[in-house]
Structure formats: C-alpha cells, structure tokens
Design a protein around this motif. Structure first.
Motif, PDB file in Angstrom:
ATOM      1  N   SER A  45       0.828  -1.086  -0.051  1.00 38.13           N
ATOM      2  CA  SER A  45       0.015  -0.063   0.147  1.00 38.13           C
ATOM      3  C   SER A  45       0.938   1.377  -0.032  1.00 38.13           C
ATOM      4  O   SER A  45       0.364   2.222  -0.751  1.00 38.13           O
ATOM      5  N   LEU A  46       2.112   1.241   0.662  1.00 37.63           N
ATOM      6  CA  LEU A  46       2.995   2.274   0.487  1.00 37.63           C
ATOM      7  C   LEU A  46       3.408   2.499  -0.777  1.00 37.63           C
ATOM      8  O   LEU A  46       3.415   3.831  -1.435  1.00 37.63           O
ATOM      9  N   VAL A  47       3.768   1.597  -1.532  1.00 35.34           N
ATOM     10  CA  VAL A  47       4.472   1.682  -2.889  1.00 35.34           C
ATOM     11  C   VAL A  47       3.184   2.217  -3.733  1.00 35.34           C
ATOM     12  O   VAL A  47       3.397   3.083  -4.640  1.00 35.34           O
ATOM     13  N   LEU A  48       1.838   1.648  -3.666  1.00 38.57           N
ATOM     14  CA  LEU A  48       0.659   2.155  -4.367  1.00 38.57           C
ATOM     15  C   LEU A  48       0.512   3.546  -4.037  1.00 38.57           C
ATOM     16  O   LEU A  48       0.248   4.530  -4.945  1.00 38.57           O
ATOM     17  N   GLY A  49       0.619   3.854  -2.882  1.00 34.11           N
ATOM     18  CA  GLY A  49       0.309   5.485  -2.458  1.00 34.11           C
ATOM     19  C   GLY A  49       1.299   6.251  -2.988  1.00 34.11           C
ATOM     20  O   GLY A  49       0.973   7.637  -3.536  1.00 34.11           O
ATOM     21  N   ILE A  50       2.642   6.073  -3.374  1.00 35.68           N
ATOM     22  CA  ILE A  50       3.640   6.852  -3.722  1.00 35.68           C
ATOM     23  C   ILE A  50       3.170   6.978  -5.270  1.00 35.68           C
ATOM     24  O   ILE A  50       3.295   7.916  -5.715  1.00 35.68           O
ATOM     25  N   GLY A  51       2.882   5.891  -5.977  1.00 38.46           N
ATOM     26  CA  GLY A  51       2.553   6.111  -7.382  1.00 38.46           C
ATOM     27  C   GLY A  51       1.117   6.812  -7.468  1.00 38.46           C
ATOM     28  O   GLY A  51       1.037   7.725  -8.574  1.00 38.46           O
ATOM     29  N   LEU A  52       0.177   6.562  -6.649  1.00 40.45           N
ATOM     30  CA  LEU A  52      -1.304   7.210  -6.784  1.00 40.45           C
ATOM     31  C   LEU A  52      -0.876   8.796  -6.603  1.00 40.45           C
ATOM     32  O   LEU A  52      -1.469   9.776  -7.095  1.00 40.45           O
ATOM     33  N   GLY A  53       0.009   8.958  -5.626  1.00 35.90           N
ATOM     34  CA  GLY A  53       0.239  10.544  -5.220  1.00 35.90           C
ATOM     35  C   GLY A  53       0.836  11.080  -6.381  1.00 35.90           C
ATOM     36  O   GLY A  53       0.629  12.222  -6.707  1.00 35.90           O
ATOM     37  N   GLY A  54       1.692  10.393  -6.998  1.00 37.98           N
ATOM     38  CA  GLY A  54       2.281  10.849  -8.148  1.00 37.98           C
ATOM     39  C   GLY A  54       1.268  11.193  -9.266  1.00 37.98           C
ATOM     40  O   GLY A  54       1.547  12.360  -9.887  1.00 37.98           O
ATOM     41  N   ALA A 125      -5.603   1.727   3.984  1.00 36.33           N
ATOM     42  CA  ALA A 125      -5.731   2.983   3.880  1.00 36.33           C
ATOM     43  C   ALA A 125      -4.457   3.900   4.660  1.00 36.33           C
ATOM     44  O   ALA A 125      -4.172   4.890   3.947  1.00 36.33           O
ATOM     45  N   GLY A 126      -3.963   3.607   5.635  1.00 30.84           N
ATOM     46  CA  GLY A 126      -2.578   4.223   6.086  1.00 30.84           C
ATOM     47  C   GLY A 126      -1.648   3.935   5.339  1.00 30.84           C
ATOM     48  O   GLY A 126      -0.862   5.283   5.280  1.00 30.84           O
ATOM     49  N   GLY A 127      -1.282   3.031   4.570  1.00 24.77           N
ATOM     50  CA  GLY A 127      -0.220   3.003   3.725  1.00 24.77           C
ATOM     51  C   GLY A 127      -0.454   3.923   2.415  1.00 24.77           C
ATOM     52  O   GLY A 127       0.489   4.393   2.001  1.00 24.77           O
ATOM     53  N   LEU A 128      -1.397   3.766   2.136  1.00 23.20           N
ATOM     54  CA  LEU A 128      -1.915   4.906   0.747  1.00 23.20           C
ATOM     55  C   LEU A 128      -1.465   6.118   1.058  1.00 23.20           C
ATOM     56  O   LEU A 128      -0.919   6.702   0.345  1.00 23.20           O
ATOM     57  N   LEU A 129      -2.018   6.692   2.351  1.00 22.78           N
ATOM     58  CA  LEU A 129      -1.949   7.969   2.862  1.00 22.78           C
ATOM     59  C   LEU A 129      -0.664   8.276   3.039  1.00 22.78           C
ATOM     60  O   LEU A 129      -0.088   9.373   2.637  1.00 22.78           O
ATOM     61  N   ALA A 130       0.149   7.591   3.682  1.00 21.80           N
ATOM     62  CA  ALA A 130       1.602   7.684   4.055  1.00 21.80           C
ATOM     63  C   ALA A 130       2.348   7.793   2.859  1.00 21.80           C
ATOM     64  O   ALA A 130       3.320   8.578   2.667  1.00 21.80           O
ATOM     65  N   GLY A 131       2.183   6.613   1.649  1.00 18.66           N
ATOM     66  CA  GLY A 131       2.908   6.833   0.544  1.00 18.66           C
ATOM     67  C   GLY A 131       2.622   8.109  -0.191  1.00 18.66           C
ATOM     68  O   GLY A 131       3.778   8.383  -0.905  1.00 18.66           O
ATOM     69  N   TRP A 132       1.420   8.469  -0.331  1.00 22.23           N
ATOM     70  CA  TRP A 132       1.275   9.946  -0.972  1.00 22.23           C
ATOM     71  C   TRP A 132       2.029  10.858  -0.243  1.00 22.23           C
ATOM     72  O   TRP A 132       2.735  11.729  -0.929  1.00 22.23           O
ATOM     73  N   GLY A 133       1.718  11.045   0.873  1.00 20.84           N
ATOM     74  CA  GLY A 133       2.624  12.001   1.608  1.00 20.84           C
ATOM     75  C   GLY A 133       4.133  11.897   1.583  1.00 20.84           C
ATOM     76  O   GLY A 133       4.620  12.972   1.382  1.00 20.84           O
ATOM     77  N   LEU A 134       4.572  10.563   1.550  1.00 21.51           N
ATOM     78  CA  LEU A 134       5.952  10.403   1.397  1.00 21.51           C
ATOM     79  C   LEU A 134       6.452  10.838  -0.216  1.00 21.51           C
ATOM     80  O   LEU A 134       7.452  11.648  -0.398  1.00 21.51           O
ATOM     81  N   PHE A 135       5.745  10.683  -0.969  1.00 15.50           N
ATOM     82  CA  PHE A 135       5.954  11.051  -2.327  1.00 15.50           C
ATOM     83  C   PHE A 135       6.018  12.579  -2.536  1.00 15.50           C
ATOM     84  O   PHE A 135       7.088  13.131  -2.827  1.00 15.50           O
ATOM     85  N   ASN A 136       4.936  13.217  -1.882  1.00 16.62           N
ATOM     86  CA  ASN A 136       4.955  14.546  -1.861  1.00 16.62           C
ATOM     87  C   ASN A 136       6.332  15.297  -1.092  1.00 16.62           C
ATOM     88  O   ASN A 136       6.841  16.373  -1.542  1.00 16.62           O
ATOM     89  N   ILE A 137       6.549  14.503   0.192  1.00  9.07           N
ATOM     90  CA  ILE A 137       7.722  15.255   0.733  1.00  9.07           C
ATOM     91  C   ILE A 137       9.257  15.127  -0.060  1.00  9.07           C
ATOM     92  O   ILE A 137       9.641  16.121  -0.388  1.00  9.07           O
ATOM     93  N   ILE A 138       9.062  13.966  -0.524  1.00 12.89           N
ATOM     94  CA  ILE A 138      10.749  13.487  -1.391  1.00 12.89           C
ATOM     95  C   ILE A 138      10.612  14.428  -2.510  1.00 12.89           C
ATOM     96  O   ILE A 138      11.707  14.871  -2.725  1.00 12.89           O
ATOM     97  N   GLU A 139       9.432  14.453  -3.406  1.00  8.14           N
ATOM     98  CA  GLU A 139       9.152  14.945  -4.646  1.00  8.14           C
ATOM     99  C   GLU A 139       9.508  16.517  -4.433  1.00  8.14           C
ATOM    100  O   GLU A 139      10.118  17.293  -4.959  1.00  8.14           O
ATOM    101  N   GLY A 140       8.736  17.187  -3.223  1.00  4.04           N
ATOM    102  CA  GLY A 140       8.942  18.523  -2.876  1.00  4.04           C
ATOM    103  C   GLY A 140      10.183  19.050  -2.609  1.00  4.04           C
ATOM    104  O   GLY A 140      10.764  20.026  -2.864  1.00  4.04           O
ATOM    105  N   ILE A 141      11.011  18.106  -1.589  1.00  2.00           N
ATOM    106  CA  ILE A 141      12.135  18.704  -1.171  1.00  2.00           C
ATOM    107  C   ILE A 141      13.166  18.685  -2.348  1.00  2.00           C
ATOM    108  O   ILE A 141      13.858  19.500  -2.676  1.00  2.00           O
TER     109      ILE A 141
END
Length: 193
Positions: A45-54, A125-141
């Motif tokens: 779910s973390l990996v899927l959240g990263i992709g969906l966040g992107g 749900a937590g993994g998806l949300l955390a993955g999306w947030g993680l994507f945004n943080i890394i991409e943003g920085i």
C-alpha cells in the motif's frame, strides 16, 4: 530529474526492512500470541500510495490547475518549444508513476494467496496515505527546493509559501497514514478478528 523516484525506492526498501525487523522482534518476544504479518500489506500500500500520489500531483497540479509543469521554473512554458519540453518531462514523470502503481498492484496481487498476513483496511488506507505523503515530501524537497525544477504554484508572488505549505500538508498525510498503520498493527490477531 528522476532522483525523487530513486530516493523513494530506497526509502521504501529501508522502511520495509525496519517493519519486518520490528514484526519479527514482536513475534519472538511474544511467541504465545498469533500475530498476523502487517509488513506485506503495508509495503504494497505504501508503494501504491507513492504511485497514486504522483498521478494525483501530475493530473491535478500539472494538467487540471496548470500551476506548474515538470521543469517550468527552469524553462517557463511560454513558447511552443518550452511547452513541448515541459510536456515531455511531464510524460516521463507519469511513466514513472505508472511503473510505481504497477509495482504496487503486483505486490498486492502477490498477497492474495498468503494466509499469515494482516488484511486490515486501516493498514491499506494508512499505507496509501503515508505513501502519498512520502511522495510529496521527497518530490517536494528534491524538485522544489534542491533542484528548483518547479514550484507548486509558478505564477504567484510567494512561491515559497506554496512550496512549504505543500510540504506541511504532506507531513500531516504521512503522520496520519503512519498512525493508521500503527494503530492496527498493535492489535494481535487473536483479538482483531
């Protein structure tokens, strides 16, 4: 330009290692309690959240709102040529997010026949949300602050406000996702069903 995806891949591998180690320590410390393994679903779910966040970033901020494009701070899309270059890099960005989503789907698919895993909706749900947030943080920085490829909102008097606001919301998403995953993970299998 794709350094954010390399960093995210390494971070997911590291977090998976830490989660597996934590789960194994919990099982060894309490051999009489039957714990379901939360690591595979958390990772998928973390990996899927990263992709969906992107994808959400690319579709909403790049295409619908048109606040920025992949290299719009370095090459403002004011001519047909610079618009085409930005569109090309947006396409490469979407290709990588698609590859990450496919990876997340494959990881989820592999869980179908395993019986010793925790299939909690909170972990998903937590993994998806955390993955999306993680994507945004890394991409943003990396893209907004270090490489300065683009700002969250290019046409504004205060791009820094938007860039740091984006990071702040992303940290909240990551923390909420982490809270959801850990809230569920602390309940043994015996009493969670």
């Amino acid at each position: 330009m794709l350094s954010a995806f390399i960093v995210l891949g390494g971070l997911v591998a590291f977090l998976t290692y830490l989660s597996a180690k934590s789960h194994n320590n919990r099982v060894v410390a309490n051999p009489d309690i039957n714990y379901l393994d939360p690591v595979p679903l958390t990772t998928a779910s973390l990996v899927l959240g990263i992709g969906l966040g992107g994808f959400i970033d690319g579709i909403v901020l790049h295409q619908i709102l048109q606040w920025h494009e992949m290299v719009s701070n370095r090459m403002p899309p004011v001519t047909l040529t610079t618009k085409s270059v930005n569109m090309f890099w947006d396409g490469i960005f979407h290709l990588f997010t698609l590859m990450v989503v496919f990876t997340g789907i494959i990881l989820l698919w592999k869980l179908l026949h395993r019986e010793n895993i925790d299939r909690s909706g909170k972990i998903l749900a937590g993994g998806l949300l955390a993955g999306w947030g993680l994507f945004n943080i890394i991409e943003g920085i990396i893209d907004h602050h270090l490489l300065k490829l683009h700002n969250v909102k290019e046409v504004t008097a205060h791009p820094g406000f938007w860039n740091f606001g984006f990071l702040g919301i992303s940290v909240l998403m990551l923390l909420m996702g982490y809270w959801l995953v850990n809230k569920k993970r602390q309940i043994p299998a015996d009493i969670s069903r």
